[in-house]
Design an enzyme around this catalytic site. Structure first.
Site, PDB file in Angstrom:
ATOM      1  N   PRO B 106     -54.516 -31.126 -39.845  1.00 24.87           N
ATOM      2  CA  PRO B 106     -53.848 -31.101 -41.294  1.00 24.87           C
ATOM      3  C   PRO B 106     -52.985 -32.476 -41.520  1.00 24.87           C
ATOM      4  O   PRO B 106     -52.455 -33.067 -40.897  1.00 24.87           O
ATOM      5  CB  PRO B 106     -52.761 -29.948 -41.149  1.00 24.87           C
ATOM      6  CG  PRO B 106     -53.276 -29.208 -40.030  1.00 24.87           C
ATOM      7  CD  PRO B 106     -53.920 -30.072 -38.989  1.00 24.87           C
ATOM      8  N   GLY B 108     -50.458 -34.647 -42.543  1.00 21.65           N
ATOM      9  CA  GLY B 108     -48.983 -34.425 -42.383  1.00 21.65           C
ATOM     10  C   GLY B 108     -48.484 -33.807 -41.072  1.00 21.65           C
ATOM     11  O   GLY B 108     -47.156 -33.625 -41.008  1.00 21.65           O
ATOM     12  N   CYS B 109     -49.307 -33.414 -40.325  1.00 18.56           N
ATOM     13  CA  CYS B 109     -49.093 -32.726 -39.176  1.00 18.56           C
ATOM     14  C   CYS B 109     -49.163 -33.803 -38.149  1.00 18.56           C
ATOM     15  O   CYS B 109     -50.095 -34.482 -37.490  1.00 18.56           O
ATOM     16  CB  CYS B 109     -50.170 -31.753 -38.791  1.00 18.56           C
ATOM     17  SG  CYS B 109     -50.027 -30.460 -37.355  1.00 18.56           S
ATOM     18  N   ILE B 110     -48.086 -33.700 -37.337  1.00 13.20           N
ATOM     19  CA  ILE B 110     -47.686 -34.859 -36.396  1.00 13.20           C
ATOM     20  C   ILE B 110     -48.058 -34.202 -35.036  1.00 13.20           C
ATOM     21  O   ILE B 110     -47.618 -33.250 -34.514  1.00 13.20           O
ATOM     22  CB  ILE B 110     -46.311 -35.470 -36.305  1.00 13.20           C
ATOM     23  CG1 ILE B 110     -45.666 -35.669 -37.653  1.00 13.20           C
ATOM     24  CG2 ILE B 110     -46.081 -36.678 -35.485  1.00 13.20           C
ATOM     25  CD1 ILE B 110     -46.028 -36.678 -38.423  1.00 13.20           C
TER      26      ILE B 110
END
Lengths: 129, 110, 99
Positions: B106, B108-110
């Site tokens: 996703p 923005g998923c770090i």
């Protein structure tokens, strides 16, 4: 910045993303969209504006199979779920291109260049793509 | 690194996400779930299939907050909450379920 | 001679410059964001129309489709695919790419 609000201990700032390029010919439109989606996690007051050739980013019926790039246009319809609901399109830019809001794939607010200039002046941060 | 399934070799990136979305099928999903130590139940499949539909519609893997909200809307509040989703996918519903669904990580998923 | 233009006329003056330098019988092919120059009812439509009698103007169909503007292409503009692009280059001598 007298109208700053406090939200769960953080300061909410006004962020404006200015989109001025047609999609697919350059990477700007996609980069802007990705930054917007990432930054959505920070619960800021976000406005997206589409001026000049940026209005083409919102065209309906984009089909990119023939040029083998990702068609990211459906993602503009997901912005609402990211609580990004302020989308503004400049009237002068639509007129110069013979376009109307019927050509666009999401509901937007149409404003004049003068109104957009005022909106721009109210921002804390303006990011240009 | 490729994963082998039914004599077919499928490319994944260094974090184990499928390179090519079109490679996905349920057998591959099962294999990806195994690599995440997730035992697939009907509830897991429900979320994975929801994600695939979501991606098909919007061309994006949703952030966990958005996924939770969208699942709540479609499948009811008892499923649209992070407790339910983290029980199914303990290492992050967006991250793990997206991987099993064959979607990219996703945004923005770090 | 074949001229290609790959920038929007709203963004750069490449199309204007190209049309000013195109000689009778030349071919102009609009590609990438340049296909915006092929659209009807824009500020640049009249400029393009004025040249259409003497210069053949083409646009790359996959680039129009990608931008959702196929239905807005100006009548009289010839749509080509990638194979057609190659044919135009082969048939029209030197290629001038207006960037």
């Amino acid at each position: 910045m007298s109208d700053e609000m406090m939200d769960e201990g953080g300061v909410v700032k006004k962020f404006m993303y200015v989109n001025r390029k047609a999609p697919h010919g350059t990477i700007y439109a996609l980069e802007s969209l990705e930054v917007v989606l990432i930054a959505a996690a920070f619960d800021q007051d976000v406005s997206l504006v589409f001026v000049d050739d940026g209005v083409y980013q919102l065209m309906k019926e984009q089909k990119t199979d023939g040029i083998e790039v990702k068609n990211f246009s459906p993602t503009y319809r997901a912005l609402e779920m990211y609580d990004i609901e302020k989308l503004y399109v400049e009237k002068e830019s639509l007129d110069a291109r013979g376009l109307t809001t019927d050509d666009l794939l999401v509901p937007v607010e149409v404003m004049s260049a003068a109104e957009m200039a005022d909106l721009m002046a109210q921002q804390d941060v303006v990011l240009s793509f | 690194m490729p994963i082998e399934i039914n004599g077919k070799s499928v490319e994944t990136d260094e974090e184990g996400y499928l390179i090519n979305l079109a490679d996905w099928d349920e057998d591959i999903a099962g294999e990806l779930a195994k690599s995440e130590n997730v035992e697939m139940s009907d509830s897991h499949w429900e979320v994975v299939n929801f994600l695939r539909e979501y991606y098909n519609e919007y061309q994006i893997a949703p952030a966990v907050r958005v996924l939770t909200k969208a699942i709540g809307k479609k499948l009811g509040p008892e499923k649209g909450n992070s407790k339910y989703l983290y029980e199914l996918f303990p290492y992050g519903p967006a991250k793990q379920a997206c991987k099993i669904a064959g979607l990219p990580k996703p945004t923005g998923c770090i | 001679m074949l001229h290609t233009v790959n920038k929007s006329p709203f963004e750069r003056n490449a199309l204007k410059s190209c049309l000013e330098h195109a000689r009778d019988g030349d071919v102009v092919l609009l590609i990438e964001d340049g296909v915006i120059g092929a659209l009807d009812n824009t500020e640049f439509t009249a400029m393009v129309k004025a040249k259409m009698g003497t210069v053949k103007i083409c646009a790359l169909a996959p680039d129009l489709e990608a931008r959702g503007v196929s239905s807005k292409a100006l009548a009289g503009i010839e749509l080509v695919d990638f194979g057609g692009f190659v044919d135009l280059a082969a048939e029209n001598g030197p290629v001038q790419a207006w960037l």
